[in-house]
Design a protein around this motif. Structure first.
Motif, PDB file in Angstrom:
ATOM      1  N   LEU A   6       0.813  -1.218   0.000  1.00 24.04           N
ATOM      2  CA  LEU A   6       0.000   0.000   0.000  1.00 24.04           C
ATOM      3  C   LEU A   6       0.846   1.266   0.000  1.00 24.04           C
ATOM      4  CD1 LEU A   6      -2.720  -0.995   2.629  1.00 24.04           C
ATOM      5  CD2 LEU A   6      -3.006  -0.880   0.160  1.00 24.04           C
ATOM      6  N   LEU A   7       2.121   1.150   0.327  1.00 26.08           N
ATOM      7  CA  LEU A   7       2.980   2.318   0.504  1.00 26.08           C
ATOM      8  C   LEU A   7       3.668   2.710  -0.793  1.00 26.08           C
ATOM      9  CD1 LEU A   7       4.790   1.266   3.807  1.00 26.08           C
ATOM     10  CD2 LEU A   7       2.887   2.879   3.595  1.00 26.08           C
ATOM     11  N   PRO A   8       3.972   3.985  -0.974  1.00 31.58           N
ATOM     12  CA  PRO A   8       4.888   4.342  -2.054  1.00 31.58           C
ATOM     13  C   PRO A   8       6.290   3.853  -1.710  1.00 31.58           C
ATOM     14  CG  PRO A   8       4.405   6.258  -0.706  1.00 31.58           C
ATOM     15  CD  PRO A   8       3.516   5.152  -0.206  1.00 31.58           C
ATOM     16  N   GLY A   9       7.024   3.434  -2.719  1.00 32.03           N
ATOM     17  CA  GLY A   9       8.377   2.959  -2.463  1.00 32.03           C
ATOM     18  C   GLY A   9       8.531   1.488  -2.776  1.00 32.03           C
ATOM     19  N   PRO A  10       9.755   0.966  -2.675  1.00 35.80           N
ATOM     20  CA  PRO A  10      10.056  -0.429  -3.012  1.00 35.80           C
ATOM     21  C   PRO A  10       9.534  -1.384  -1.938  1.00 35.80           C
ATOM     22  CG  PRO A  10      12.020   0.666  -2.212  1.00 35.80           C
ATOM     23  CD  PRO A  10      10.958   1.718  -2.288  1.00 35.80           C
ATOM     24  N   GLU A  11       8.529  -2.177  -2.259  1.00 41.91           N
ATOM     25  CA  GLU A  11       7.865  -2.991  -1.244  1.00 41.91           C
ATOM     26  C   GLU A  11       8.767  -4.065  -0.649  1.00 41.91           C
ATOM     27  OE1 GLU A  11       6.174  -4.312  -5.329  1.00 41.91           O
ATOM     28  OE2 GLU A  11       6.927  -2.494  -4.368  1.00 41.91           O
ATOM     29  N   ALA A  12       9.679  -4.649  -1.448  1.00 44.47           N
ATOM     30  CA  ALA A  12      10.558  -5.687  -0.911  1.00 44.47           C
ATOM     31  C   ALA A  12      11.515  -5.109   0.132  1.00 44.47           C
ATOM     32  CB  ALA A  12      11.342  -6.358  -2.042  1.00 44.47           C
ATOM     33  N   GLN A  13      12.072  -3.946  -0.165  1.00 39.43           N
ATOM     34  CA  GLN A  13      12.967  -3.294   0.804  1.00 39.43           C
ATOM     35  C   GLN A  13      12.208  -2.885   2.059  1.00 39.43           C
ATOM     36  OE1 GLN A  13      12.992   0.283   1.451  1.00 39.43           O
ATOM     37  NE2 GLN A  13      14.888   0.386   2.649  1.00 39.43           N
ATOM     38  N   GLN A  14      10.978  -2.429   1.887  1.00 38.88           N
ATOM     39  CA  GLN A  14      10.162  -2.052   3.036  1.00 38.88           C
ATOM     40  C   GLN A  14       9.783  -3.270   3.872  1.00 38.88           C
ATOM     41  OE1 GLN A  14       7.128   0.001   0.847  1.00 38.88           O
ATOM     42  NE2 GLN A  14       8.022   2.012   1.213  1.00 38.88           N
ATOM     43  N   LEU A  15       9.552  -4.397   3.211  1.00 35.36           N
ATOM     44  CA  LEU A  15       9.236  -5.622   3.939  1.00 35.36           C
ATOM     45  C   LEU A  15      10.427  -6.063   4.792  1.00 35.36           C
ATOM     46  CD1 LEU A  15       7.320  -7.991   4.525  1.00 35.36           C
ATOM     47  CD2 LEU A  15       8.209  -9.110   2.465  1.00 35.36           C
ATOM     48  N   ALA A  16      11.628  -5.995   4.227  1.00 32.61           N
ATOM     49  CA  ALA A  16      12.825  -6.321   5.006  1.00 32.61           C
ATOM     50  C   ALA A  16      12.966  -5.371   6.195  1.00 32.61           C
ATOM     51  CB  ALA A  16      14.062  -6.243   4.108  1.00 32.61           C
ATOM     52  N   THR A  17      12.719  -4.081   5.963  1.00 35.73           N
ATOM     53  CA  THR A  17      12.779  -3.100   7.048  1.00 35.73           C
ATOM     54  C   THR A  17      11.770  -3.431   8.136  1.00 35.73           C
ATOM     55  OG1 THR A  17      13.437  -1.402   5.445  1.00 35.73           O
ATOM     56  CG2 THR A  17      12.660  -0.642   7.596  1.00 35.73           C
ATOM     57  N   TYR A  18      10.565  -3.783   7.728  1.00 36.45           N
ATOM     58  CA  TYR A  18       9.489  -4.100   8.675  1.00 36.45           C
ATOM     59  C   TYR A  18       9.868  -5.286   9.559  1.00 36.45           C
ATOM     60  CZ  TYR A  18       4.662  -4.731  10.328  1.00 36.45           C
ATOM     61  OH  TYR A  18       3.538  -4.835  11.111  1.00 36.45           O
ATOM     62  N   ILE A  19      10.334  -6.360   8.932  1.00 35.52           N
ATOM     63  CA  ILE A  19      10.671  -7.565   9.695  1.00 35.52           C
ATOM     64  C   ILE A  19      11.873  -7.308  10.592  1.00 35.52           C
ATOM     65  CG2 ILE A  19      11.416  -9.979   9.520  1.00 35.52           C
ATOM     66  CD1 ILE A  19       9.806 -10.151   6.922  1.00 35.52           C
ATOM     67  N   GLY A  20      12.878  -6.576  10.085  1.00 38.06           N
ATOM     68  CA  GLY A  20      14.023  -6.227  10.921  1.00 38.06           C
ATOM     69  C   GLY A  20      13.612  -5.382  12.115  1.00 38.06           C
ATOM     70  N   TRP A  21      12.692  -4.431  11.886  1.00 34.12           N
ATOM     71  CA  TRP A  21      12.169  -3.592  12.972  1.00 34.12           C
ATOM     72  C   TRP A  21      11.384  -4.423  13.978  1.00 34.12           C
ATOM     73  CZ3 TRP A  21       6.734  -2.934  13.264  1.00 34.12           C
ATOM     74  CH2 TRP A  21       6.290  -2.087  14.298  1.00 34.12           C
ATOM     75  N   LEU A  22      10.586  -5.344  13.506  1.00 44.33           N
ATOM     76  CA  LEU A  22       9.782  -6.174  14.400  1.00 44.33           C
ATOM     77  C   LEU A  22      10.665  -7.041  15.291  1.00 44.33           C
ATOM     78  CD1 LEU A  22       6.782  -6.710  14.990  1.00 44.33           C
ATOM     79  CD2 LEU A  22       6.854  -8.544  13.302  1.00 44.33           C
ATOM     80  N   MET A  23      11.779  -7.507  14.747  1.00 43.48           N
ATOM     81  CA  MET A  23      12.657  -8.402  15.490  1.00 43.48           C
ATOM     82  C   MET A  23      13.602  -7.663  16.426  1.00 43.48           C
ATOM     83  SD  MET A  23      13.663 -11.248  12.600  1.00 43.48           S
ATOM     84  CE  MET A  23      14.621 -12.191  13.772  1.00 43.48           C
ATOM     85  N   HIS A  24      14.161  -6.557  15.962  1.00 46.14           N
ATOM     86  CA  HIS A  24      15.224  -5.887  16.716  1.00 46.14           C
ATOM     87  C   HIS A  24      15.059  -4.381  16.797  1.00 46.14           C
ATOM     88  CE1 HIS A  24      17.309  -9.733  15.537  1.00 46.14           C
ATOM     89  NE2 HIS A  24      17.501  -9.705  16.834  1.00 46.14           N
ATOM     90  N   LYS A  25      13.835  -3.931  16.914  1.00 44.28           N
ATOM     91  CA  LYS A  25      13.542  -2.521  17.132  1.00 44.28           C
ATOM     92  C   LYS A  25      14.018  -1.663  15.948  1.00 44.28           C
ATOM     93  CE  LYS A  25      13.869  -3.218  22.148  1.00 44.28           C
ATOM     94  NZ  LYS A  25      14.429  -2.728  23.431  1.00 44.28           N
ATOM     95  N   ARG A  26      14.127  -0.362  16.193  1.00 42.58           N
ATOM     96  CA  ARG A  26      14.400   0.547  15.083  1.00 42.58           C
ATOM     97  C   ARG A  26      15.754   0.293  14.423  1.00 42.58           C
ATOM     98  NH1 ARG A  26      11.939   6.237  17.552  1.00 42.58           N
ATOM     99  NH2 ARG A  26       9.745   5.627  17.326  1.00 42.58           N
ATOM    100  N   TRP A  27      16.770  -0.021  15.213  1.00 37.60           N
ATOM    101  CA  TRP A  27      18.074  -0.299  14.606  1.00 37.60           C
ATOM    102  C   TRP A  27      18.014  -1.558  13.757  1.00 37.60           C
ATOM    103  CZ3 TRP A  27      21.679   2.741  13.308  1.00 37.60           C
ATOM    104  CH2 TRP A  27      21.985   3.865  14.061  1.00 37.60           C
ATOM    105  N   GLY A  28      17.204  -2.522  14.166  1.00 36.22           N
ATOM    106  CA  GLY A  28      17.026  -3.719  13.348  1.00 36.22           C
ATOM    107  C   GLY A  28      16.410  -3.382  12.006  1.00 36.22           C
ATOM    108  N   GLY A  29      15.404  -2.486  12.008  1.00 33.60           N
ATOM    109  CA  GLY A  29      14.796  -2.079  10.757  1.00 33.60           C
ATOM    110  C   GLY A  29      15.736  -1.270   9.888  1.00 33.60           C
ATOM    111  N   ILE A  30      16.490  -0.373  10.509  1.00 27.34           N
ATOM    112  CA  ILE A  30      17.441   0.440   9.747  1.00 27.34           C
ATOM    113  C   ILE A  30      18.503  -0.429   9.092  1.00 27.34           C
ATOM    114  CG2 ILE A  30      19.271   2.171   9.977  1.00 27.34           C
ATOM    115  CD1 ILE A  30      17.516   3.466  12.184  1.00 27.34           C
ATOM    116  N   VAL A  31      19.030  -1.387   9.846  1.00 26.71           N
ATOM    117  CA  VAL A  31      20.065  -2.272   9.300  1.00 26.71           C
ATOM    118  C   VAL A  31      19.503  -3.129   8.172  1.00 26.71           C
ATOM    119  CG1 VAL A  31      21.456  -4.309   9.843  1.00 26.71           C
ATOM    120  CG2 VAL A  31      21.528  -2.315  11.344  1.00 26.71           C
ATOM    121  N   ALA A  32      18.328  -3.721   8.393  1.00 23.07           N
ATOM    122  CA  ALA A  32      17.736  -4.586   7.370  1.00 23.07           C
ATOM    123  C   ALA A  32      17.467  -3.808   6.093  1.00 23.07           C
ATOM    124  CB  ALA A  32      16.451  -5.218   7.896  1.00 23.07           C
TER     125      ALA A  32
END
Length: 457
Positions: free
Chosen positions: A73-99
């Motif tokens: 639903l978001l503007p932007g690359p959905e695969a990269q956003q999905l990786a960010t989402y899962i990284g954030w869910l697992m390891h907070k904001r730094w996890g999302g930023i790194v992913a």
């Protein structure tokens, strides 16, 4: 990072569930993913599903698809956003930023290098040969992704109908992707009211759970404290995002002025980042019009060559913007004639920053809201319908790739039978032999190089 931050939740796992994943282990995986994420968004999502849901069981299929639907639903690359989402869910904001960052950085470095080789040394037989073999393989990878997602998502006639309608809408009627998504969401909402059993994720995914086993982030795993919505957290994300955008933009304006190419690139690709509903292909006409026609940063032929580079390197396809920035900075000699590479590299870095920054902000701001809806039918039914529609859209993308690979000069031109054989072999390796995407890409690239050296294409 504390020991608590290095694990997902303090919720005890069952004996059959995988152990908690350390931040270091997750870092290694996201780095690997950044180098193997070929095949555009469809192929990248397929790789993530296979690795995270099937093999490692870091997240259940239901939670994976729920996050994916939000990213669609978001503007932007959905695969990269999905990786960010899962990284954030697992390891907070730094996890999302790194992913999210590791999903992009390998592609950025590779594209800067290839862009330099392209613009400085002209046509290279080696590079052309590698691309010649990879393109048909990408077609097979996208087709496999449509099949894999379709097998999981299309559980009944309602969802099949939505997928077929989406395919017809984009293939035959050429409706814009955002309109297709909106129509699918409405169909899912209505369907959830009329036939809720057809849009209940739990039933559809129970088989997958039995097949893959319990996941670390399972269907019933509570939302971690950092992923719970709060107005304070939302305000913090908004303020941080505003500063991360305004600081480099202010430096550009103060250093070179508003009309300088670097500043205009930053502003142009900020706007492009907010218009990329539907993935890279939806925004490429806008980028083409601005970069080629309006600003003259590169030629139409160079833009098409950049698209080929973007299609055949790991990372999101929208990374073609790095090629646009590099070529524009290099040819315009923005830092002087003695610093051409640096001129291009700085431009590529700038456009990448301003293109992807909104994606991180959307996940950090919207993720907590989405986490609160993964069991609510009025939210899950529209998102399931969107997944079904995406299957039809991905199938259209596979046909798009196939057409341009097999008939490179159009239907009136010659049929490229060598590319057809490579695509067929790649499909056989993926569907029948269950080979890894990276292996298929590597072998196809070698075949393409051999074909070019021998002069068969």
């Amino acid at each position: 990072m504390s020991s608590e931050g290095a694990k997902y939740l303090d919720v005890p796992c069952s004996a059959d569930a995988p152990p908690a994943v350390s931040f270091a282990a997750a870092f290694r995986f996201w780095l690997k993913l950044g180098f193997i994420s070929f095949g555009g968004p469809a192929g990248q999502i397929s790789i993530m599903h296979q690795e995270l849901v099937e093999n490692r069981r870091w997240i259940s299929e239901q939670r994976f698809l729920h996050a994916l639907n939000f990213c669609m639903l978001l503007p932007g690359p959905e695969a990269q956003q999905l990786a960010t989402y899962i990284g954030w869910l697992m390891h907070k904001r730094w996890g999302g930023i790194v992913a999210g960052a590791l999903f992009v950085l390998p592609s950025l470095f590779i594209l800067v290098l290839l862009s330099w080789l392209y613009i400085a040394f002209g046509e290279l037989t080696v590079v052309a040969g590698l691309f010649y073999g990879i393109k048909p393989a990408v077609t097979a990878i996208v087709l496999q992704a449509a099949h894999r997602i379709g097998m999981r998502a299309l559980k009944n006639a309602w969802l099949w109908s939505i997928a077929v309608a989406a395919f017809v809408a984009i293939f035959a009627i050429n409706l814009p992707f955002p309109l297709i998504v909106a129509a699918a969401a409405i169909a899912g909402y209505v369907g959830g009211k009329l036939a809720p059993e057809k849009f209940t994720a739990g039933g559809a995914h129970s088989k997958g759970k039995q097949h893959f086993g319990p996941a670390l982030i399972d269907d019933d795993t509570p939302t971690p404290p950092h992923a719970v919505f709060s107005w304070t957290g939302l305000a913090g994300v908004i303020v941080a995002g505003a500063l991360l955008w305004a600081a480099p933009m202010s430096i550009l304006i103060l250093t070179w002025g508003w009309d300088h190419a670097y500043t205009q690139m930053a502003w142009f690709f900020t706007k492009a980042a907010l218009l990329t509903f539907g993935g890279a292909y939806a925004v490429l006409p806008y980028v083409y019009q601005g970069a080629v026609t309006q600003y003259g940063w590169l030629s139409a032929t160079q833009m098409m060559d950049g698209l080929a580079l973007g299609e055949t390197t790991p990372g999101p396809l929208i990374m073609v913007v790095a090629f646009v920035g590099f070529v524009g900075g290099y040819l315009k000699a923005l830092l002087g004639p003695d610093a051409l590479f640096l001129s291009g590299a700085l431009a590529a870095l700038l456009v990448t920053w301003f293109t992807f920054l909104p994606s991180f902000l959307f996940i950090m701001a919207g993720g907590p809201l989405i986490e609160s809806t993964h069991k609510d039918l009025k939210f899950t039914a529209p998102l399931m319908a969107i997944t079904a529609a995406v299957v039809g859209v991905i199938l259209n993308l596979a046909l798009f790739f196939g057409y341009h690979v097999l008939w490179p000069t159009g239907f009136q031109g010659r049929f490229d039978w060598i590319s057809a054989l490579i695509a067929l072999a790649a499909a056989l390796a993926l569907f029948k032999l269950q080979r890894k995407v990276t292996h298929v890409i590597a072998v196809s690239a070698c075949i393409g190089l051999l074909v070019k050296i021998l002069g068969f294409a």
